[in-house]
Design a protein around this motif. Structure first.
Motif, PDB file in Angstrom:
ATOM      1  N   LEU A 129      40.805  43.367  52.443  1.00  0.00           N
ATOM      2  CA  LEU A 129      41.183  41.966  52.250  1.00  0.00           C
ATOM      3  C   LEU A 129      42.682  41.776  52.464  1.00  0.00           C
ATOM      4  CD1 LEU A 129      38.978  41.276  49.116  1.00  0.00           C
ATOM      5  CD2 LEU A 129      38.642  40.361  51.421  1.00  0.00           C
ATOM      6  N   PRO A 130      43.072  40.657  53.076  1.00  0.00           N
ATOM      7  CA  PRO A 130      44.500  40.388  53.276  1.00  0.00           C
ATOM      8  C   PRO A 130      45.211  40.217  51.941  1.00  0.00           C
ATOM      9  CG  PRO A 130      43.155  38.502  53.929  1.00  0.00           C
ATOM     10  CD  PRO A 130      42.211  39.609  53.648  1.00  0.00           C
ATOM     11  N   LYS A 131      46.375  40.805  51.819  1.00  0.00           N
ATOM     12  CA  LYS A 131      47.058  40.855  50.527  1.00  0.00           C
ATOM     13  C   LYS A 131      47.515  39.482  50.043  1.00  0.00           C
ATOM     14  CE  LYS A 131      46.576  45.257  49.829  1.00  0.00           C
ATOM     15  NZ  LYS A 131      45.537  45.508  50.841  1.00  0.00           N
ATOM     16  N   GLY A 132      47.596  38.504  50.958  1.00  0.00           N
ATOM     17  CA  GLY A 132      48.013  37.171  50.540  1.00  0.00           C
ATOM     18  C   GLY A 132      46.875  36.232  50.240  1.00  0.00           C
ATOM     19  N   ILE A 133      45.632  36.717  50.324  1.00  0.00           N
ATOM     20  CA  ILE A 133      44.476  35.847  50.076  1.00  0.00           C
ATOM     21  C   ILE A 133      44.486  35.358  48.640  1.00  0.00           C
ATOM     22  CG2 ILE A 133      42.933  37.744  49.414  1.00  0.00           C
ATOM     23  CD1 ILE A 133      41.793  34.820  51.571  1.00  0.00           C
ATOM     24  N   LYS A 134      44.036  34.146  48.419  1.00  0.00           N
ATOM     25  CA  LYS A 134      43.953  33.620  47.062  1.00  0.00           C
ATOM     26  C   LYS A 134      42.919  34.408  46.269  1.00  0.00           C
ATOM     27  CE  LYS A 134      44.620  30.519  43.785  1.00  0.00           C
ATOM     28  NZ  LYS A 134      45.938  30.277  43.177  1.00  0.00           N
ATOM     29  N   MET A 135      43.335  34.937  45.125  1.00  0.00           N
ATOM     30  CA  MET A 135      42.450  35.738  44.287  1.00  0.00           C
ATOM     31  C   MET A 135      42.317  35.072  42.916  1.00  0.00           C
ATOM     32  SD  MET A 135      41.870  38.597  46.124  1.00  0.00           S
ATOM     33  CE  MET A 135      41.359  39.826  44.930  1.00  0.00           C
ATOM     34  N   PHE A 136      41.107  35.070  42.390  1.00  0.00           N
ATOM     35  CA  PHE A 136      40.885  34.611  41.026  1.00  0.00           C
ATOM     36  C   PHE A 136      40.373  35.785  40.190  1.00  0.00           C
ATOM     37  CE2 PHE A 136      40.461  30.674  43.489  1.00  0.00           C
ATOM     38  CZ  PHE A 136      41.287  29.830  42.769  1.00  0.00           C
ATOM     39  N   ALA A 137      41.018  35.996  39.040  1.00  0.00           N
ATOM     40  CA  ALA A 137      40.649  37.080  38.128  1.00  0.00           C
ATOM     41  C   ALA A 137      40.245  36.491  36.787  1.00  0.00           C
ATOM     42  CB  ALA A 137      41.809  38.048  37.953  1.00  0.00           C
ATOM     43  N   GLN A 138      39.520  37.297  35.997  1.00  0.00           N
ATOM     44  CA  GLN A 138      39.016  36.766  34.721  1.00  0.00           C
ATOM     45  C   GLN A 138      40.080  36.724  33.623  1.00  0.00           C
ATOM     46  OE1 GLN A 138      36.472  39.055  32.243  1.00  0.00           O
ATOM     47  NE2 GLN A 138      37.034  41.036  33.118  1.00  0.00           N
ATOM     48  N   ASN A 139      41.109  37.569  33.714  1.00  0.00           N
ATOM     49  CA  ASN A 139      42.123  37.607  32.655  1.00  0.00           C
ATOM     50  C   ASN A 139      43.396  38.271  33.197  1.00  0.00           C
ATOM     51  OD1 ASN A 139      41.580  40.397  32.663  1.00  0.00           O
ATOM     52  ND2 ASN A 139      40.097  40.216  30.981  1.00  0.00           N
ATOM     53  N   GLU A 140      44.427  38.298  32.364  1.00  0.00           N
ATOM     54  CA  GLU A 140      45.718  38.842  32.795  1.00  0.00           C
ATOM     55  C   GLU A 140      45.622  40.337  33.114  1.00  0.00           C
ATOM     56  OE1 GLU A 140      48.390  37.315  33.534  1.00  0.00           O
ATOM     57  OE2 GLU A 140      48.056  35.310  32.682  1.00  0.00           O
ATOM     58  N   GLU A 141      44.809  41.061  32.349  1.00  0.00           N
ATOM     59  CA  GLU A 141      44.676  42.500  32.588  1.00  0.00           C
ATOM     60  C   GLU A 141      44.123  42.764  33.993  1.00  0.00           C
ATOM     61  OE1 GLU A 141      43.596  40.922  29.912  1.00  0.00           O
ATOM     62  OE2 GLU A 141      44.929  41.709  28.365  1.00  0.00           O
ATOM     63  N   ASP A 142      43.089  42.049  34.356  1.00  0.00           N
ATOM     64  CA  ASP A 142      42.526  42.236  35.696  1.00  0.00           C
ATOM     65  C   ASP A 142      43.505  41.739  36.769  1.00  0.00           C
ATOM     66  OD1 ASP A 142      40.319  43.167  34.367  1.00  0.00           O
ATOM     67  OD2 ASP A 142      38.886  41.838  35.357  1.00  0.00           O
TER      68      ASP A 142
END
Length: 253
Positions: free
Chosen positions: A82-95
């Motif tokens: 995956l491209p490093k600038g892709i928008k990512m959504f994570a469940q919490n700050e740790e992830d």
């Protein structure tokens, strides 16, 4: 809305003009050892190959949602591809921190009022098992998608049926629900995701919705086959409400 099951919990969701990849598990068949203390110790993961090319999966991608960081939802192949600038959504700050350590730079932690373009994303609760196994399994989440021109979609994630799933259905009244079936288990501790009775409970809570059961037969600790689930759904007379897609199969709503 179009939902394509890639493999396991990996989905391509096309929703309100956006292409969103969920829980990318992109390695070649057999790249990883089997999950320990579970069935099929003679079979490496993933048990099956991708049904289409990684290039096709990631072409014109707008965002990635990672519901948690277990290998079968976020793997080395995904990190590399995956491209490093892709928008990512994570469940919490740790992830989110772990995604950052992998080089990703555009990470947002899902909330109950996240907005992506004009799509509303609602983080939902999940429990990755019952009892003592929960501490080992760790935190997970699901997501509700909302848009005025689309049906409401609920991705339940790696959760068993419990009151928060019922509450989410009652609150958001999703018309399409994706559950992670497969009844995956270790040798002790019970179900980690939904089995057939959990899925039946989802149907009873949302009898007007279309339910897709994914996360099936792709990693070694599965305990519920597609064939067994389809037979159960036929016995209950609900096979037109609960679909069990094969890898690569897509549905448009």
């Amino acid at each position: 809305m179009k939902i394509q099951l890639i493999r396991n919990a990996t989905l391509v969701v096309q929703y309100a003009g956006k292409k969103i990849l969920v829980d990318p598990f992109l390695a070649e068949k057999g790249a990883y050892p089997p999950f320990p203390n579970s069935a099929r110790q003679d079979q490496n993961n993933p048990l099956v190959g991708l049904p289409t090319s990684i290039e096709h999966i990631t072409e014109n991608l707008d965002a990635v949602i990672v519901t948690h960081l277990h290998l079968d939802h976020w793997d080395e192949a995904a990190k590399e591809t995956l491209p490093k600038g892709i928008k990512m959504f994570a469940q919490n700050e740790e992830d989110a921190n772990e995604l950052g350590k992998a080089g990703f730079t555009n990470i947002e932690v899902l909330k109950e009022n996240t907005v992506f373009g004009d799509i509303g994303l609602v983080k939902t609760k999940g429990e990755h098992g019952r009892g003592k196994i929960l501490k080992l399994a760790g935190h997970v989440c699901g997501v509700v998608f909302k848009h005025p021109s689309e049906k409401t979609l609920y991705l339940a994630g790696d959760t068993v049926w419990y009151e928060a799933v019922e509450d989410t259905i009652e609150t958001h009244k999703p018309e399409v629900i994706v559950v992670n079936g497969g009844d995956n288990q270790f040798l002790q501790g019970g179900s980690l995701v939904m089995g057939k009775e959990d899925i039946y409970n989802v149907y009873k809570a949302a009898p007007e919705a279309t339910i897709l059961s994914v996360h099936m037969e792709a990693v070694n600790h599965w305990m519920l086959s597609r064939e067994e689930l389809r037979s159960f759904l036929n016995e209950k007379g609900i096979s037109s409400h609960v679909r069990v897609p094969n890898d690569g199969e897509a549905y448009t709503f």
